[in-house]
Write an enzyme that holds these catalytic residues in place. Sequence first.
Site, PDB file in Angstrom:
ATOM      1  N   HIS A 250      -4.410   7.804  -2.038  1.00 40.66           N
ATOM      2  CA  HIS A 250      -3.725   6.702  -2.727  1.00 40.66           C
ATOM      3  C   HIS A 250      -3.518   6.913  -4.217  1.00 40.66           C
ATOM      4  O   HIS A 250      -2.903   6.065  -4.873  1.00 40.66           O
ATOM      5  CB  HIS A 250      -4.479   5.393  -2.512  1.00 40.66           C
ATOM      6  CG  HIS A 250      -4.259   4.798  -1.158  1.00 40.66           C
ATOM      7  ND1 HIS A 250      -3.196   3.975  -0.884  1.00 40.66           N
ATOM      8  CD2 HIS A 250      -4.944   4.939   0.005  1.00 40.66           C
ATOM      9  CE1 HIS A 250      -3.243   3.604   0.386  1.00 40.66           C
ATOM     10  NE2 HIS A 250      -4.287   4.190   0.951  1.00 40.66           N
TER      11      HIS A 250
ATOM     12  N   LYS B  36       1.469  -6.785 -11.771  1.00 44.65           N
ATOM     13  CA  LYS B  36       0.689  -5.758 -11.082  1.00 44.65           C
ATOM     14  C   LYS B  36      -0.615  -5.643 -11.843  1.00 44.65           C
ATOM     15  O   LYS B  36      -0.766  -6.246 -12.902  1.00 44.65           O
ATOM     16  CB  LYS B  36       1.438  -4.421 -11.054  1.00 44.65           C
ATOM     17  CG  LYS B  36       1.987  -3.997 -12.422  1.00 44.65           C
ATOM     18  CD  LYS B  36       2.815  -2.709 -12.360  1.00 44.65           C
ATOM     19  CE  LYS B  36       4.207  -2.884 -11.812  1.00 44.65           C
ATOM     20  NZ  LYS B  36       4.418  -2.150 -10.555  1.00 44.65           N
ATOM     21  N   ARG B  37      -1.594  -4.888 -11.328  1.00 44.28           N
ATOM     22  CA  ARG B  37      -2.824  -4.696 -12.092  1.00 44.28           C
ATOM     23  C   ARG B  37      -2.488  -4.125 -13.472  1.00 44.28           C
ATOM     24  O   ARG B  37      -1.522  -3.365 -13.625  1.00 44.28           O
ATOM     25  CB  ARG B  37      -3.768  -3.756 -11.331  1.00 44.28           C
ATOM     26  CG  ARG B  37      -4.362  -4.372 -10.067  1.00 44.28           C
ATOM     27  CD  ARG B  37      -5.238  -5.571 -10.354  1.00 44.28           C
ATOM     28  NE  ARG B  37      -6.443  -5.215 -11.072  1.00 44.28           N
ATOM     29  CZ  ARG B  37      -7.638  -5.004 -10.514  1.00 44.28           C
ATOM     30  NH1 ARG B  37      -7.795  -5.150  -9.210  1.00 44.28           N
ATOM     31  NH2 ARG B  37      -8.690  -4.680 -11.245  1.00 44.28           N
TER      32      ARG B  37
ATOM     33  N   LYS C 136       0.573   2.071 -15.793  1.00 42.76           N
ATOM     34  CA  LYS C 136       1.659   1.181 -15.378  1.00 42.76           C
ATOM     35  C   LYS C 136       2.509   0.727 -16.571  1.00 42.76           C
ATOM     36  O   LYS C 136       3.562   0.111 -16.400  1.00 42.76           O
ATOM     37  CB  LYS C 136       1.096  -0.022 -14.622  1.00 42.76           C
ATOM     38  CG  LYS C 136       0.516   0.345 -13.247  1.00 42.76           C
ATOM     39  CD  LYS C 136      -0.152  -0.852 -12.573  1.00 42.76           C
ATOM     40  CE  LYS C 136      -0.798  -0.519 -11.245  1.00 42.76           C
ATOM     41  NZ  LYS C 136       0.152  -0.454 -10.099  1.00 42.76           N
TER      42      LYS C 136
ATOM     43  N   THR D 146       3.983  -1.013  -4.087  1.00 42.77           N
ATOM     44  CA  THR D 146       4.529  -1.848  -3.024  1.00 42.77           C
ATOM     45  C   THR D 146       5.200  -3.076  -3.634  1.00 42.77           C
ATOM     46  O   THR D 146       6.074  -3.671  -3.012  1.00 42.77           O
ATOM     47  CB  THR D 146       3.434  -2.302  -2.036  1.00 42.77           C
ATOM     48  OG1 THR D 146       2.381  -2.922  -2.780  1.00 42.77           O
ATOM     49  CG2 THR D 146       2.904  -1.143  -1.231  1.00 42.77           C
TER      50      THR D 146
ATOM     51  N   LYS E  35       8.703  -5.336  -2.567  1.00 41.58           N
ATOM     52  CA  LYS E  35       8.774  -6.794  -2.399  1.00 41.58           C
ATOM     53  C   LYS E  35       9.931  -7.371  -3.211  1.00 41.58           C
ATOM     54  O   LYS E  35      10.681  -8.230  -2.730  1.00 41.58           O
ATOM     55  CB  LYS E  35       7.457  -7.442  -2.838  1.00 41.58           C
ATOM     56  CG  LYS E  35       6.224  -6.975  -2.093  1.00 41.58           C
ATOM     57  CD  LYS E  35       4.942  -7.466  -2.795  1.00 41.58           C
ATOM     58  CE  LYS E  35       3.715  -6.721  -2.275  1.00 41.58           C
ATOM     59  NZ  LYS E  35       2.514  -6.992  -3.110  1.00 41.58           N
TER      60      LYS E  35
HETATM   61  C1  LIG Z   1       1.950  -6.122  -3.983  1.00 45.70           C
HETATM   62  C2  LIG Z   1       0.840  -6.521  -4.871  1.00 45.70           C
HETATM   63  C3  LIG Z   1       0.261  -5.592  -5.734  1.00 45.70           C
HETATM   64  C4  LIG Z   1       0.740  -4.181  -5.847  1.00 45.70           C
HETATM   65  O1  LIG Z   1       1.720  -4.154  -6.858  1.00 45.70           O
HETATM   66  P1  LIG Z   1       2.246  -2.779  -7.491  1.00 45.70           P
HETATM   67  O2  LIG Z   1       3.402  -3.197  -8.351  1.00 45.70           O
HETATM   68  O3  LIG Z   1       2.666  -1.927  -6.359  1.00 45.70           O
HETATM   69  O4  LIG Z   1       1.119  -2.224  -8.285  1.00 45.70           O
HETATM   70  C5  LIG Z   1      -0.779  -5.998  -6.555  1.00 45.70           C
HETATM   71  N1  LIG Z   1      -1.227  -7.276  -6.530  1.00 45.70           N
HETATM   72  C6  LIG Z   1      -0.676  -8.201  -5.727  1.00 45.70           C
HETATM   73  C7  LIG Z   1      -1.213  -9.587  -5.759  1.00 45.70           C
HETATM   74  C8  LIG Z   1       0.371  -7.868  -4.867  1.00 45.70           C
HETATM   75  O5  LIG Z   1       0.888  -8.796  -4.061  1.00 45.70           O
END
Ligand SMILES: *Cc1c(COP(=O)(O)O)cnc(C)c1O
Length: 729
Positions: A252, A443-444, A449, A551, A555
């Site tokens: 990952h 995101k985190r 990032k 991911t 979305k």
């Molecule tokens: C999808 C999701 C992530 C992953 O987001 P990335 O942009 O791929 O890092 C992190 N936290 C939550 C709550 C999510 O729904």
Amino acid sequence: MGRTLQNTMINLGLQNASCFLDSMATLGLAAYGYGIRYEYGIFNQKIKNGWQVEEADDWLRHGNPWEKARPEYMLPVHFYGRVEESKEGAKWVDTQVVLAMPYDTPIPGYMNNTVNTMRLWSARAPNDFNLMDFNVGDYIQAVLDRNLAENISRVLYPNDNFFEGKELRLKQEYFVVAATLQDIMRRFKNSKKGSSGPVSFDSFPEKVAIQLNDTHPAMAIPELMRVFVDIEKLDWDTAWAITKRTFAYTNHTVLPEALERWPIGLLETLLPRHLQIIYRINQGHLDEISALFPEDMDRIRRMSLIEEDGGKRVNMAHLCIVGSHAVNGVAEIHSNIIKTDVFRDFSELEPEKFQNKTNGITPRRWLLLCNPGLAELIAEAIGEEYVKDLSQLQKLNELVDDDTFIRDVSKVKQDNKEKFSQYLEKEYMVEINPSSMFDVHVKRIHEYKRQLLNCLHIVTMYNRIRKNPKAPFVPRTVIIGGKAAPGYHMAKMIIKLITAVGEVVNKDPVVGSKLKVIYLENYRVSLAEKVIPATDLSEQISTAGTEASGTGNMKFMLNGALTIGTMDGANVEMAEEAGEENMFIFGMRVEDVAEMDVQGYDAMTYYQKIPELKQAIDQINSGFFCPKQPELFKDVTNMLFNHDRFKVFADYEDYITCQEKVNELYQNPREWTKMVIKNIAASGKFSSDRTITDYATEVWGVEPTDLKIPPPNEPREALDETARALREK
Ligand SMILES: *Cc1c(COP(=O)(O)O)cnc(C)c1O
């Protein structure tokens, strides 16, 4: 049929796993999700005075109606102790026992009369815990000490992409693995009931596939070897062949600080027999390498499961690769980096082992549930079948010039934005302009990032407004959110910087409704479900080569946002599917980053060359955004100048230019929405149904089962028949 008895996913907290469970049930695969029933999940984030403050997530306080405890399947897990060698082989003795109590949650498939099980383990002290020997006579203390054992499932470690070698974490990792393998073994033996003689494990890999979701459950490899060799008395080579055919490993991340490397000393104390087994696995592994590359000592050192420099450690990724028949990354670009860079030696040794499985998201949660308006609109246009076959979204391409459809898509987005604006105005007491562009970066929080790059864009927009208040400006609401790991100082400073910039921007009367900056508190799945359907612009701006897949990017695409992003992770495949001209791609490619690593990255040259960058950095550095503590952000600017591993300044100029192109298109709502439709139409690949189908056929060798719960209107006998068939399997 055939390999349909049990396919197992093991997981210790990746958000993405729940999409996979939904897809496995929807595809009718007989699969279990295993993990820990943490009493406290990921912390709740409060923003106080602009800083992140953590609060415990007491999610079970009001009970959990979806789970069922299964005490009849409770299992013992052993720790510590020592190894006794005898003629009969090795024996792990004098251990401390903790019980693993399973809690089952049903995972229904989408409209297919199939229900799978997610089984989460909770730690329980045995009733004789600490009453056995030395504590005799101190009954009260012994009962109080039960907490020590039960701490194993107390709390989820909140790190993201960071390895912290804590003993309790190693206990958690072994706890889930040991309980799960016993559960799998019980089910396997059950399936063999009736056949005479000792149980044969020859068919084990045909009946069981175990997918290691990251290295967190890597101890499953030595544990299965221990069960086969020490308990079931298989010879080593037979056990090893079966083990390798059973496991597959998903990587990952390639960030070195995230890779698990457990100190030998910890393993020796906590799991002494497993350490012996790891040494023996390593011996066979290194023997093979030296036979193929005699005298290549450096290669042998690089590929060893044991790292020697700076204290002996077990490299868990190496263990997973050696103990699996398949290894995959989670996007094409990431799988290529694994093959050519991080695990190059291993892919040279066994190239056929290395695969790609591009991540995906479930359209049930990330479209039907969170965005019913868009889901219905799509169903009216192309029918409802797309929910189970997301590639059918391609049919929307026929409607890109359809005025009614364009108007309807744009209307759904506007409705979602207005609904979310009301939420924001209530929660944050700011006035939101619902016709502004909703520019979302959630995101985190992590340096890779590059929330800082976004922040520099905000400061740049702010300075442009102030310099020329009368000039036309495309209004934006910039929404940034995400949790920082509690021990990650720089991530916490990034949050404080964004909130400080927001304070100044949001209060400035010259700015008015042109620009607002919102820090979205406590970003989590339920908040993602609100913000993503309301987003116009999705920020996916990691340094090329650092985001394995992402991911969130998928979305947003599915929910009708356009993406501004680097050629990183799954963004690359999104551009491939939608056409590069339908995304806002900017910045260095992986090759450019590699080239820069050779030449050397000098932040100062960008700062001196680009006046708007210099102005923004000077403001942050001099306390413009925090006059009361002008030194506050020195750590941040110092990092950006002197040790920025993620090269923020190098992509600044191209990012700003790309954002200008975004503005240009946003001023033409029809063209914007046409591009949105093209993106939705191209997002079918990113269904987790596609991902899981690929794992099922290319890694697990499983097909959907024909066992279904009969519809409720059918006679009772049909249900009994299914129950009987299940018992016999
Ligand atoms: C999808 C999701 C992530 C992953 O987001 P990335 O942009 O791929 O890092 C992190 N936290 C939550 C709550 C999510 O729904």
